[in-house]
Design a protein around this motif. Structure first.
Motif, mmCIF file in Angstrom:
data_model
loop_
_atom_site.group_PDB
_atom_site.id
_atom_site.type_symbol
_atom_site.label_atom_id
_atom_site.label_comp_id
_atom_site.label_asym_id
_atom_site.label_seq_id
_atom_site.Cartn_x
_atom_site.Cartn_y
_atom_site.Cartn_z
ATOM 1 N N PRO A 1 -21.406 18.929 -63.577
ATOM 2 C CA PRO A 1 -19.970 19.166 -63.394
ATOM 3 C C PRO A 1 -19.222 19.282 -64.726
ATOM 4 N N SER B 1 -13.252 17.427 -53.308
ATOM 5 C CA SER B 1 -13.217 16.862 -51.955
ATOM 6 C C SER B 1 -12.759 15.411 -51.971
ATOM 7 N N GLY C 1 -25.707 17.310 -60.187
ATOM 8 C CA GLY C 1 -25.448 18.626 -60.774
ATOM 9 C C GLY C 1 -24.924 18.530 -62.184
ATOM 10 N N ARG D 1 -20.269 21.308 -49.406
ATOM 11 C CA ARG D 1 -19.638 22.269 -50.308
ATOM 12 C C ARG D 1 -20.639 22.827 -51.312
ATOM 13 N N GLY D 2 -21.637 22.031 -51.669
ATOM 14 C CA GLY D 2 -22.662 22.489 -52.587
ATOM 15 C C GLY D 2 -22.164 22.748 -53.991
ATOM 16 N N GLN D 3 -21.091 22.058 -54.378
ATOM 17 C CA GLN D 3 -20.533 22.245 -55.720
ATOM 18 C C GLN D 3 -20.476 20.906 -56.451
ATOM 19 N N ALA D 4 -20.752 20.960 -57.738
ATOM 20 C CA ALA D 4 -20.745 19.737 -58.549
ATOM 21 C C ALA D 4 -19.336 19.457 -59.059
ATOM 22 N N ASP D 5 -18.479 18.985 -58.161
ATOM 23 C CA ASP D 5 -17.130 18.593 -58.554
ATOM 24 C C ASP D 5 -16.645 17.509 -57.595
ATOM 25 N N LYS E 1 -7.383 20.230 -60.274
ATOM 26 C CA LYS E 1 -8.220 21.351 -60.713
ATOM 27 C C LYS E 1 -8.486 21.318 -62.218
#
Length: 244
Positions: free
Chosen positions: A127, A52, A125, A45-49, A212
């Protein structure tokens, strides 16, 4: 409150007196890792969260929480220890609460042990830790709602397998309450008010907001009231069996 605390300590210790708690925690951590990295695409996903990680929690709880809740009352009835428990000078609701908080603490411990994921995201990252904290709170509240359902089902039977199946079925219905599948089944004859009420009972839709980072009062109250309602149902069932 001291009575609830005493029952809490007894129940919490009983989980670790047998391999039950250790096996449950291990399965929870392994399944969380599988869902997060293999199916959730944590790195892809390449996202800092941790979306997933949290997105699979309703489905993870759907099967794991009934497994830990099924023994709550069923085992007491099967071994006959419930008769001794009911003769003690304590209120039935105090017993219900003590048992619930003990199992809920196990679920909270499971979530705490996933803290390594949170640290990993911060290492990889930058987040929004507020969103992650809200998702953890939401997940714990949702697990409590699943647990309250499971304990209520456990109070209805002395057979743990039956208690597990009943809890899984009721939980599955509550997860899908707001989905298109359920809406289609009712829309041909139910009014919009009925459809809205059914949708409002969905564990999934309320948790999606929390995952979220939207920790709204409406969603928090939904889980708190759900827990209270199912625990009160447990109280009524146990009181009825006690009277008989």
């Amino acid at each position: 409150m001291s009575v609830v605390w005493t029952i809490f300590k007894r129940e919490f210790a009983s989980f670790f007196a047998t391999p039950v708690a250790y096996i449950f925690i291990l399965i929870f951590l392994v399944m969380s890792g599988v869902f997060t990295f293999m199916f959730g695409g944590f790195y892809e996903r390449g996202q800092a969260d941790l979306l997933s990680f949290f997105n699979f929690h309703p489905w993870l709880y759907l099967f794991l929480v009934p497994a830990i809740a099924m023994r709550t009352w069923s085992e007491e009835r099967k071994t006959g220890s419930i008769e001794l428990l009911m003769t003690l000078p304590v209120n039935t609701m105090q017993i219900v609460l003590g048992k619930f908080f003990a199992a809920w603490a196990i679920l909270g411990l499971c979530l705490m042990l996933t803290g390594g994921l949170w640290l990993s995201v911060n290492f990889l990252g930058d987040p929004d830790n507020g969103i992650i904290a809200a998702a953890y709170i939401g997940s714990w509240l949702m697990s409590g709602a699943f647990l309250a359902v499971g304990q209520c089902m456990s109070a209805t039977t002395r057979n743990q397998v039956v208690a597990f199946i009943l809890a899984a079925v009721f939980s599955f219905m509550l997860v899908l309450a707001g989905s298109a599948i359920i809406t289609t089944l009712f829309q041909s004859w139910a009014s919009n008010a009925v459809l809205d009420t059914i949708s409002a009972l969905s564990f999934l839709s309320h948790f999606e907001n929390m995952a979220k980072g939207v920790l709204s009062l409406e969603d928090v109250l939904f889980y708190v009231l759900s827990i209270c309602a199912w625990l009160y149902a447990s109280y009524l069932i146990i009181s009825q069996k006690k009277a008989n």
